[in-house]
Design a protein around this motif. Structure first.
Motif, mmCIF file in Angstrom:
data_model
loop_
_atom_site.group_PDB
_atom_site.id
_atom_site.type_symbol
_atom_site.label_atom_id
_atom_site.label_comp_id
_atom_site.label_asym_id
_atom_site.label_seq_id
_atom_site.Cartn_x
_atom_site.Cartn_y
_atom_site.Cartn_z
ATOM 1 N N PHE A 90 9.572 1.160 50.574
ATOM 2 C CA PHE A 90 8.469 0.375 50.481
ATOM 3 C C PHE A 90 8.435 -0.183 51.598
ATOM 4 C CE2 PHE A 90 4.657 -2.673 50.060
ATOM 5 C CZ PHE A 90 4.395 -1.764 49.079
ATOM 6 N N ALA A 92 9.302 0.884 55.242
ATOM 7 C CA ALA A 92 9.079 1.549 56.284
ATOM 8 C C ALA A 92 7.569 2.261 56.003
ATOM 9 C CB ALA A 92 9.852 2.834 55.509
ATOM 10 N N LEU A 166 15.540 4.667 49.847
ATOM 11 C CA LEU A 166 14.824 6.160 50.276
ATOM 12 C C LEU A 166 15.724 7.150 50.573
ATOM 13 C CD1 LEU A 166 11.971 6.739 51.390
ATOM 14 C CD2 LEU A 166 12.893 6.087 53.832
ATOM 15 N N THR A 167 15.615 8.306 49.940
ATOM 16 C CA THR A 167 15.672 9.626 50.415
ATOM 17 C C THR A 167 15.343 10.376 51.575
ATOM 18 O OG1 THR A 167 15.822 10.551 48.231
ATOM 19 C CG2 THR A 167 17.305 9.305 48.110
ATOM 20 N N SER A 168 13.859 10.184 51.290
ATOM 21 C CA SER A 168 13.309 10.702 51.981
ATOM 22 C C SER A 168 11.660 10.735 52.380
ATOM 23 C CB SER A 168 12.840 12.308 51.002
ATOM 24 O OG SER A 168 11.851 13.664 52.260
ATOM 25 N N ILE A 169 11.946 10.342 53.533
ATOM 26 C CA ILE A 169 10.556 9.328 54.548
ATOM 27 C C ILE A 169 9.739 10.460 54.146
ATOM 28 C CG2 ILE A 169 10.278 9.950 56.887
ATOM 29 C CD1 ILE A 169 9.164 6.710 55.706
ATOM 30 N N TRP A 170 9.351 11.902 53.996
ATOM 31 C CA TRP A 170 8.582 12.348 54.345
ATOM 32 C C TRP A 170 8.190 13.242 52.890
ATOM 33 C CZ3 TRP A 170 4.587 15.013 56.702
ATOM 34 C CH2 TRP A 170 4.617 16.182 56.632
ATOM 35 N N GLY B 65 7.087 -7.006 58.989
ATOM 36 C CA GLY B 65 7.171 -5.869 58.522
ATOM 37 C C GLY B 65 8.262 -5.102 58.821
ATOM 38 N N PHE B 68 10.837 -6.335 56.429
ATOM 39 C CA PHE B 68 10.498 -6.044 54.866
ATOM 40 C C PHE B 68 11.570 -4.576 54.499
ATOM 41 C CE2 PHE B 68 7.256 -5.340 51.747
ATOM 42 C CZ PHE B 68 8.568 -5.381 50.495
ATOM 43 N N ALA B 69 11.170 -4.157 55.840
ATOM 44 C CA ALA B 69 12.278 -2.602 56.110
ATOM 45 C C ALA B 69 13.259 -2.980 56.215
ATOM 46 C CB ALA B 69 10.899 -1.448 57.118
ATOM 47 N N ALA B 287 19.565 0.662 53.915
ATOM 48 C CA ALA B 287 20.653 1.375 53.595
ATOM 49 C C ALA B 287 20.823 2.656 55.515
ATOM 50 C CB ALA B 287 20.384 2.829 52.806
ATOM 51 N N TYR B 289 19.955 5.542 55.809
ATOM 52 C CA TYR B 289 18.992 6.491 56.644
ATOM 53 C C TYR B 289 18.148 5.980 56.714
ATOM 54 C CZ TYR B 289 14.896 9.590 54.939
ATOM 55 O OH TYR B 289 14.024 11.041 55.666
ATOM 56 N N THR B 290 16.957 4.956 56.113
ATOM 57 C CA THR B 290 15.847 3.413 55.961
ATOM 58 C C THR B 290 15.717 3.455 57.631
ATOM 59 O OG1 THR B 290 15.457 3.253 53.847
ATOM 60 C CG2 THR B 290 14.373 2.003 55.738
ATOM 61 N N VAL B 293 15.104 6.513 60.353
ATOM 62 C CA VAL B 293 13.602 6.651 60.741
ATOM 63 C C VAL B 293 13.037 5.481 61.116
ATOM 64 C CG1 VAL B 293 11.339 6.437 59.252
ATOM 65 C CG2 VAL B 293 13.791 7.970 58.046
ATOM 66 N N MET B 294 13.328 4.090 60.560
ATOM 67 C CA MET B 294 13.150 3.286 61.405
ATOM 68 C C MET B 294 13.312 3.208 62.689
ATOM 69 S SD MET B 294 10.655 2.176 59.538
ATOM 70 C CE MET B 294 9.785 1.299 60.835
#
Lengths: 473, 329
Positions: A90, A92, A166-170, B65, B68-69, B287, B289-290, B293-294
């Motif tokens: 949430f 992200a 999270l496993t897929s942001i898409w 933010g 949080f992420a 984790a 992965y997050t 991405v960020m």
């Protein structure tokens, strides 16, 4: 008890925030469009309209910004268990919202406010568009986060920590619930903003204080109607899609919103019902046959699940407990959302017809009705959120986390009582101040933001050599 | 690459950016009654930060933010643990933001005076409370194994934290005064320079005390350089070198933030109940992965944000003087 107060605080602060958000979303684009029209045609009337509605937009914008800060902090303050559970997923979209959208919005709104007469015209126009894009982009991220709570996708539960991962942001960003909600919420926002422009124009045409601005408001009245009509079409189509997603992902919400107690084949759409919530049945229920089945499944003969049967299935899946939200509230929230929203769209359709070809309304009450359509549209927006959020109960994340397990364990009843009172009090005061200022600037009219030339001489063009910022504060 | 470490650094950068930027606009807001003699002076001051304060505040929104992420447990324990101070900050920021926009839209002197009070309190309160909160973070809080902060609100007002609060308040006032010296002209500029010169005498001992009380290792070195920067700023403002003075106070604010995050490292919220209960970069992080991405999102968009925000400062680079202020509207 602390849980109840925390929920009240979230409800009050979020509903309050959302009085300003729809207007900001829609008005930013409308003001940008008016300025574009001025840029293209060079006609002073468009500039005057830009400045007039721009002023009202900014009064509203300030409230949207400051009440929005609370939203981002509130998850951690009052819902720390929820935040820890969902943060990996949430957080992200929230961080992306800040980085991609809020910076854009707030930096360029500053450039727009202070950049009149300072920036080259084309650049200044680009600034309001950048702010409008930022605003509309921010809505996508926050709605994707909200959609995830109703239809969680692209995640797994970490076996060691028990938290969402999270496993897929898409998957989160392309969630069908996310884009469908986006279309519905943003089009509803444009209805509110369109009716804001129409209502202000109608009020000015009704009071006729200044004949010079008559023609301008006759035109902006129709601009408001057109925006509302187009948004009305999108809101209807996306609303239909929302109902189908609700039947699929949150059958309990749909059943409660329809007071449909038992699974039904070819279920009818309830127009008016009086029921016994304890007993789980209706005494009176006036229905349109087959319509609910059509809305939920696309087939008049489709099957729709009922509250009592879903409760049984959820108990079997998640253990004992009540999974039934507040049926009476949802039933009426659903009807108020649709009724008030569509009434606003209807006003704009009839209004467009009556004002065709340069015509004006014949009766004063017609103008008053347009003014009344604005609060109706804002209420429709609010009832939509009450349906969405109250209908998700008892969950914060459907099927994953209960609201009762989401609250901050370390925050005391006293602390929540203090914050709830403080927010309610300050918000009430600010509502009065904001409404007073809007009324003041509406009454003052366009001459207050851009004086009319003394005689019939050609209006002076802006002086581009005078490159001092507009120090408006 | 160690992603949790990268994100700890990213969040430290965001907070540092926030303190350097909003630090001066807090200072300007709180100095209204000190440096202005009439309404035009006040409008000179407010308009000097007018186009930029909102963008400055987004650094806070992004820092929170991103926390949080990237560190959900840090976000959750910090905001719920500092419940009442955070509430006060929110109320202050609400009032202040509305006040900037609304003060000029009323007709009476009383209307403006009321909003001025909101601006002063709305700037001074967060300037103090951020120092209090971060000093408490460095010091650690009573916190159990479940990462629920159990410290009472009174415990947050310990000597070290109050020193931290007074330091950020006085440092932001100085930073704001130097900003006004750089960005305004006329009587406000003259008074701002004089105030900056005098206030160093208060800020300097507070900074030295805080750094001495806090410092260990590399963080101590950053604190010492912050002291040096502050002294350099004092010299520069007395010699009338306003640009250099502002650079120096910005560096001092930035290095104070570095000192705080450097001391915190590798923890993010130490527990005084039992060090084993502390939230650390490792146990609070999201984790991989997050974080990946960020990282990509930040890598692409942060330079863009920096670019257009810098441009907005460039657009409004000229000094604001009394002659620029149009009649009330």
């Amino acid at each position: 008890m602390a849980l109840d107060l925390a929920r009240w605080q979230f409800g009050i602060t979020t509903i309050y925030h959302f009085l300003f958000v729809p207007l900001t979303i829609g008005l930013s684009v409308i003001v940008a469009s008016l300025q574009t029209a001025w840029h293209r045609t060079g006609r002073t009337e468009y500039l005057r309209a830009t400045k007039f509605f721009g002023k009202l937009f900014l009064i509203n914008f300030a409230m949207g910004v400051v009440t929005g800060i609370v939203q981002e902090f509130q998850f951690g303050m009052n819902w720390s268990a929820y935040s820890t559970f969902v943060g990996d997923v949430f957080g992200a979209p929230l961080a992306m919202e800040a980085l991609l959208a809020f910076f854009l919005e707030s930096t360029f709104i500053g450039l727009w406010i202070f950049g009149w007469d300072k920036l080259p015209r084309r650049v200044h126009l680009a600034c309001i568009w950048a702010a409008a894009i930022g605003t509309n982009l921010s809505a996508y991220f926050i709605l994707a986060a909200n959609a995830w709570m109703r239809h969680p996708v692209g995640f797994e539960i970490d076996p060691t920590t028990g938290q969402a991962r999270l496993t897929s942001i898409w998957a989160v960003l392309s969630n069908d619930q996310a884009w469908s909600t986006y279309l519905h919420v943003v089009s509803a926002a444009f209805i509110a903003a369109g009716l804001f422009v129409a209502a202000v124009s109608a009020y000015k045409l009704l009071t006729r204080k200044d004949e010079r601005e008559h023609e301008l408001f006759r035109r902006t009245l129709r601009v408001g109607f057109v925006v509302t009509l187009v948004a009305g079409i999108v809101v209807t189509v996306s609303g239909d899609h929302q109902a189908k997603l609700m039947a699929q992902y949150e059958p309990m919400k749909l059943a409660a919103a329809e007071a449909l107690w038992d699974d039904e084949h070819a279920a009818g759409f309830s127009i008016f019902a009086v029921g016994d919530i304890q007993d789980g049945r209706n005494h009176v229920n006036v229905q349109v046959p087959g319509l609910l089945a059509f809305l939920a499944t696309g087939d008049f003969d489709g099957d729709v699940q009922g509250i009592n049967d879903i409760q049984e299935r959820l108990t079997a899946e998640f253990g004992p407990g009540s999974y039934i939200p507040n049926v009476g509230l949802l039933y009426w929230a659903f009807r108020m959302m649709m009724g008030l929203g569509l009434a606003g769209v209807a006003v704009s359709v009839v209004g467009l017809w009556l004002t065709r070809g340069g015509r004006l309304f014949r009766w004063d009450w017609q103008y008053r009705l347009v003014v009344a359509a604005l609060p109706a549209a804002l209420l429709a927006n609010i009832f939509g959120w009450i349906l969405t959020e109250m209908g998700r109960q008892p969950w914060t994340v459907v099927g994953e986390l209960l609201t009762a397990n989401s609250v901050s364990p370390g925050v005391s009843l006293t602390e929540v009582a203090i914050s709830l009172s403080a927010f309610t009090l300050i918000y009430a005061v600010l509502a009065v101040v904001e409404f007073g200022l809007l009324a003041k600037y509406v009454k003052a009219g366009t001459a207050a933001v851009m004086p009319y030339p003394e005689n019939d001489a050609a209006e002076p063009d802006r002086t581009d050599d005078d490159r001092v910022p507009a120090f408006v504060y | 690459m160690d992603l949790p470490l990268v994100w700890f650094l990213a969040i430290a950068v965001l907070w540092t950016g926030y303190f350097v930027l909003e630090g001066f606009d807090f200072g300007v807001g709180a100095l209204l009654p000190v440096l202005a003699r009439d309404d035009t002076d006040r409008r000179v001051m407010i308009n000097s930060i007018g186009p930029v304060w909102d963008g400055n505040e987004v650094w806070l929104i992004t820092a929170v933010g991103a926390t949080f992420a990237a560190f959900p447990a840090w976000y959750a324990s910090m905001l719920s643990g500092f419940y009442l101070p955070v509430l006060l900050i929110l109320l202050a920021l609400i009032g202040r933001g509305v006040a900037f926009e609304y003060r000029g839209k009323g007709d009476t002197a009383r209307w403006r005076a009321r909003w001025d009070t909101v601006i002063v309190l709305g700037s001074a309160i967060p300037a103090f409370l951020w120092g209090l909160i971060f000093a408490n973070l460095v010091r650690g809080l009573e916190m159990g194994a479940d990462h629920v902060v159990t410290a009472s609100v009174f415990a947050l007002f310990n000597g070290y934290a109050v020193l931290g609060g007074l330091l950020t308040l006085s440092l932001f006032l100085l930073h704001g005064a130097v900003f006004l010296a750089l960005k305004t002209d006329g009587p406000v500029r003259v008074r701002a320079r004089a105030f900056a010169g005098r206030s160093v005498l208060v800020v300097l001992p507070l900074l030295v005390a805080f750094v001495a009380w806090t410092g260990r290792g590399g963080a101590l070195a950053a604190g010492v350089v912050a002291v040096v920067a502050l002294v350099a700023g004092a010299v520069a403002i007395r010699r009338g070198r306003e640009g250099w003075a502002f650079t120096a106070t910005a560096v001092a604010v930035g290095l104070l933030s570095v000192t705080i995050f450097g001391t915190l490292f590798p923890e993010v919220l130490p527990s005084t109940t039992d060090p084993a209960f502390s939230l650390t970069i490792a146990n609070a992080a999201s984790a991989p992965y997050t974080l990946t991405v960020m990282s990509w999102v930040a890598l692409v968009f942060l330079p863009l944000v920096l670019g257009y925000q810098a441009w907005s400062y460039w657009v409004f680079r000229k000094r604001v003087g009394r002659d620029h202020i149009p009649a009330a509207h």
